[in-house]
Design a protein around this motif. Structure first.
Motif, PDB file in Angstrom:
ATOM      1  N   ASN A   1      62.092 160.701 105.723  1.00  0.00           N
ATOM      2  CA  ASN A   1      61.604 161.977 106.262  1.00  0.00           C
ATOM      3  C   ASN A   1      62.509 162.480 107.374  1.00  0.00           C
ATOM      4  O   ASN A   1      63.335 161.740 107.904  1.00  0.00           O
ATOM      5  CB  ASN A   1      60.164 161.823 106.753  1.00  0.00           C
ATOM      6  CG  ASN A   1      60.030 160.667 107.724  1.00  0.00           C
ATOM      7  OD1 ASN A   1      60.786 160.562 108.684  1.00  0.00           O
ATOM      8  ND2 ASN A   1      59.078 159.788 107.473  1.00  0.00           N
ATOM      9  N   ARG A   2      62.330 163.739 107.718  1.00  0.00           N
ATOM     10  CA  ARG A   2      63.154 164.375 108.748  1.00  0.00           C
ATOM     11  C   ARG A   2      62.942 163.708 110.113  1.00  0.00           C
ATOM     12  O   ARG A   2      63.882 163.579 110.905  1.00  0.00           O
ATOM     13  CB  ARG A   2      62.824 165.859 108.823  1.00  0.00           C
ATOM     14  CG  ARG A   2      63.485 166.533 110.007  1.00  0.00           C
ATOM     15  CD  ARG A   2      63.240 168.031 110.062  1.00  0.00           C
ATOM     16  NE  ARG A   2      64.558 168.628 110.010  1.00  0.00           N
ATOM     17  CZ  ARG A   2      64.958 169.502 109.138  1.00  0.00           C
ATOM     18  NH1 ARG A   2      64.147 169.941 108.228  1.00  0.00           N
ATOM     19  NH2 ARG A   2      66.172 169.978 109.164  1.00  0.00           N
ATOM     20  N   ALA A   3      61.724 163.301 110.405  1.00  0.00           N
ATOM     21  CA  ALA A   3      61.446 162.681 111.702  1.00  0.00           C
ATOM     22  C   ALA A   3      62.310 161.446 111.917  1.00  0.00           C
ATOM     23  O   ALA A   3      62.809 161.216 113.023  1.00  0.00           O
ATOM     24  CB  ALA A   3      59.969 162.338 111.817  1.00  0.00           C
ATOM     25  N   GLY A   4      62.482 160.641 110.877  1.00  0.00           N
ATOM     26  CA  GLY A   4      63.323 159.452 110.992  1.00  0.00           C
ATOM     27  C   GLY A   4      64.779 159.804 111.257  1.00  0.00           C
ATOM     28  O   GLY A   4      65.438 159.191 112.095  1.00  0.00           O
ATOM     29  N   ALA A   5      65.286 160.806 110.561  1.00  0.00           N
ATOM     30  CA  ALA A   5      66.675 161.244 110.769  1.00  0.00           C
ATOM     31  C   ALA A   5      66.849 161.776 112.190  1.00  0.00           C
ATOM     32  O   ALA A   5      67.849 161.462 112.856  1.00  0.00           O
ATOM     33  CB  ALA A   5      67.047 162.299 109.736  1.00  0.00           C
ATOM     34  N   ASP A   6      65.887 162.545 112.661  1.00  0.00           N
ATOM     35  CA  ASP A   6      65.965 163.069 114.029  1.00  0.00           C
ATOM     36  C   ASP A   6      65.925 161.931 115.048  1.00  0.00           C
ATOM     37  O   ASP A   6      66.676 161.935 116.028  1.00  0.00           O
ATOM     38  CB  ASP A   6      64.827 164.051 114.290  1.00  0.00           C
ATOM     39  CG  ASP A   6      64.971 165.348 113.509  1.00  0.00           C
ATOM     40  OD1 ASP A   6      66.077 165.630 112.988  1.00  0.00           O
ATOM     41  OD2 ASP A   6      63.958 166.075 113.411  1.00  0.00           O
ATOM     42  N   GLU A   7      65.037 160.961 114.820  1.00  0.00           N
ATOM     43  CA  GLU A   7      64.955 159.829 115.738  1.00  0.00           C
ATOM     44  C   GLU A   7      66.248 159.022 115.730  1.00  0.00           C
ATOM     45  O   GLU A   7      66.687 158.521 116.767  1.00  0.00           O
ATOM     46  CB  GLU A   7      63.763 158.923 115.398  1.00  0.00           C
ATOM     47  CG  GLU A   7      63.592 157.809 116.407  1.00  0.00           C
ATOM     48  CD  GLU A   7      62.353 156.958 116.189  1.00  0.00           C
ATOM     49  OE1 GLU A   7      62.318 155.844 116.729  1.00  0.00           O
ATOM     50  OE2 GLU A   7      61.429 157.405 115.482  1.00  0.00           O
ATOM     51  N   SER A   8      66.882 158.889 114.567  1.00  0.00           N
ATOM     52  CA  SER A   8      68.141 158.139 114.507  1.00  0.00           C
ATOM     53  C   SER A   8      69.207 158.804 115.365  1.00  0.00           C
ATOM     54  O   SER A   8      69.989 158.116 116.032  1.00  0.00           O
ATOM     55  CB  SER A   8      68.624 157.981 113.064  1.00  0.00           C
ATOM     56  OG  SER A   8      69.238 159.158 112.574  1.00  0.00           O
ATOM     57  N   ASN A   9      69.253 160.128 115.381  1.00  0.00           N
ATOM     58  CA  ASN A   9      70.224 160.818 116.224  1.00  0.00           C
ATOM     59  C   ASN A   9      69.942 160.582 117.704  1.00  0.00           C
ATOM     60  O   ASN A   9      70.870 160.380 118.490  1.00  0.00           O
ATOM     61  CB  ASN A   9      70.241 162.314 115.906  1.00  0.00           C
ATOM     62  CG  ASN A   9      70.956 162.601 114.610  1.00  0.00           C
ATOM     63  OD1 ASN A   9      71.888 161.909 114.227  1.00  0.00           O
ATOM     64  ND2 ASN A   9      70.514 163.637 113.915  1.00  0.00           N
ATOM     65  N   ALA A  10      68.689 160.590 118.082  1.00  0.00           N
ATOM     66  CA  ALA A  10      68.334 160.337 119.479  1.00  0.00           C
ATOM     67  C   ALA A  10      68.682 158.906 119.876  1.00  0.00           C
ATOM     68  O   ALA A  10      69.256 158.666 120.951  1.00  0.00           O
ATOM     69  CB  ALA A  10      66.848 160.613 119.706  1.00  0.00           C
ATOM     70  N   ARG A  11      68.351 157.947 119.019  1.00  0.00           N
ATOM     71  CA  ARG A  11      68.678 156.549 119.320  1.00  0.00           C
ATOM     72  C   ARG A  11      70.186 156.324 119.363  1.00  0.00           C
ATOM     73  O   ARG A  11      70.678 155.542 120.174  1.00  0.00           O
ATOM     74  CB  ARG A  11      68.031 155.617 118.301  1.00  0.00           C
ATOM     75  CG  ARG A  11      66.535 155.498 118.477  1.00  0.00           C
ATOM     76  CD  ARG A  11      65.977 154.391 117.624  1.00  0.00           C
ATOM     77  NE  ARG A  11      64.530 154.320 117.726  1.00  0.00           N
ATOM     78  CZ  ARG A  11      63.838 153.221 117.491  1.00  0.00           C
ATOM     79  NH1 ARG A  11      64.442 152.119 117.103  1.00  0.00           N
ATOM     80  NH2 ARG A  11      62.527 153.231 117.608  1.00  0.00           N
ATOM     81  N   ALA A  12      70.917 156.997 118.482  1.00  0.00           N
ATOM     82  CA  ALA A  12      72.375 156.866 118.479  1.00  0.00           C
ATOM     83  C   ALA A  12      72.955 157.369 119.802  1.00  0.00           C
ATOM     84  O   ALA A  12      73.826 156.719 120.391  1.00  0.00           O
ATOM     85  CB  ALA A  12      72.974 157.619 117.302  1.00  0.00           C
ATOM     86  N   ALA A  13      72.494 158.508 120.270  1.00  0.00           N
ATOM     87  CA  ALA A  13      72.996 159.054 121.536  1.00  0.00           C
ATOM     88  C   ALA A  13      72.728 158.080 122.679  1.00  0.00           C
ATOM     89  O   ALA A  13      73.616 157.831 123.512  1.00  0.00           O
ATOM     90  CB  ALA A  13      72.353 160.406 121.813  1.00  0.00           C
ATOM     91  N   ASP A  14      71.537 157.509 122.721  1.00  0.00           N
ATOM     92  CA  ASP A  14      71.192 156.544 123.776  1.00  0.00           C
ATOM     93  C   ASP A  14      72.054 155.286 123.663  1.00  0.00           C
ATOM     94  O   ASP A  14      72.565 154.785 124.669  1.00  0.00           O
ATOM     95  CB  ASP A  14      69.719 156.159 123.695  1.00  0.00           C
ATOM     96  CG  ASP A  14      68.780 157.289 124.073  1.00  0.00           C
ATOM     97  OD1 ASP A  14      69.237 158.285 124.667  1.00  0.00           O
ATOM     98  OD2 ASP A  14      67.580 157.176 123.754  1.00  0.00           O
ATOM     99  N   PHE A  15      72.233 154.781 122.444  1.00  0.00           N
ATOM    100  CA  PHE A  15      72.993 153.543 122.252  1.00  0.00           C
ATOM    101  C   PHE A  15      74.460 153.744 122.632  1.00  0.00           C
ATOM    102  O   PHE A  15      75.053 152.903 123.295  1.00  0.00           O
ATOM    103  CB  PHE A  15      72.876 153.048 120.809  1.00  0.00           C
ATOM    104  CG  PHE A  15      73.460 151.685 120.609  1.00  0.00           C
ATOM    105  CD1 PHE A  15      72.731 150.549 120.914  1.00  0.00           C
ATOM    106  CD2 PHE A  15      74.756 151.526 120.132  1.00  0.00           C
ATOM    107  CE1 PHE A  15      73.274 149.273 120.743  1.00  0.00           C
ATOM    108  CE2 PHE A  15      75.307 150.271 119.952  1.00  0.00           C
ATOM    109  CZ  PHE A  15      74.563 149.141 120.264  1.00  0.00           C
ATOM    110  N   VAL A  16      75.023 154.866 122.230  1.00  0.00           N
ATOM    111  CA  VAL A  16      76.418 155.144 122.584  1.00  0.00           C
ATOM    112  C   VAL A  16      76.553 155.245 124.095  1.00  0.00           C
ATOM    113  O   VAL A  16      77.456 154.639 124.691  1.00  0.00           O
ATOM    114  CB  VAL A  16      76.930 156.420 121.882  1.00  0.00           C
ATOM    115  CG1 VAL A  16      78.261 156.866 122.463  1.00  0.00           C
ATOM    116  CG2 VAL A  16      77.057 156.183 120.386  1.00  0.00           C
ATOM    117  N   ARG A  17      75.678 155.992 124.734  1.00  0.00           N
ATOM    118  CA  ARG A  17      75.733 156.145 126.190  1.00  0.00           C
ATOM    119  C   ARG A  17      75.631 154.795 126.902  1.00  0.00           C
ATOM    120  O   ARG A  17      76.389 154.512 127.827  1.00  0.00           O
ATOM    121  CB  ARG A  17      74.598 157.066 126.655  1.00  0.00           C
ATOM    122  CG  ARG A  17      74.625 157.320 128.172  1.00  0.00           C
ATOM    123  CD  ARG A  17      73.336 157.966 128.678  1.00  0.00           C
ATOM    124  NE  ARG A  17      72.236 157.042 128.497  1.00  0.00           N
ATOM    125  CZ  ARG A  17      71.108 157.324 127.831  1.00  0.00           C
ATOM    126  NH1 ARG A  17      70.928 158.510 127.296  1.00  0.00           N
ATOM    127  NH2 ARG A  17      70.150 156.429 127.709  1.00  0.00           N
TER     128      ARG A  17
END
Length: 94
Positions: free
Chosen positions: A56-72
């Motif tokens: 679902n879209r919610a999972g894809a959106d959450e993955s982008n948020a988690r990716a930004a946090d993990f990279v930072r």
């Protein structure tokens, strides 16, 4: 299904980045609701691409948020440039 694709340029150490993604980020992706698959690709010449697939879209959106946090928090020195992020509905697959 929905997918999120992130393209990173200027990667300073692809082997170390891959190690940290495998050890730290992949487990985070598996915890996201609707997780289907995750791929981290070394495209060469300092370019790496991730593809996350969710039910679902919610999972894809959450993955982008988690990716930004993990990279930072873990990869800022290895991925010095912000990624190009694309996301959307999967309209064909094999």
């Amino acid at each position: 299904m929905y997918a999120a694709v992130r393209r990173y340029e200027g990667v300073t150490d692809s082997a170390e980045t891959a190690r940290l993604v495998n050890e730290g980020f992949v487990p985070l992706m598996r915890q996201v609701s609707g997780f289907v698959a995750y791929y981290w690709i070394d495209a060469g010449d300092g370019v790496m691409v991730s593809t996350s697939v969710f039910q679902n879209r919610a999972g894809a959106d959450e993955s982008n948020a988690r990716a930004a946090d993990f990279v930072r928090d873990n990869l800022a020195s290895l991925l010095p440039n912000p990624p190009r992020v694309m996301a959307g509905e999967v309209v064909a697959s094999a």
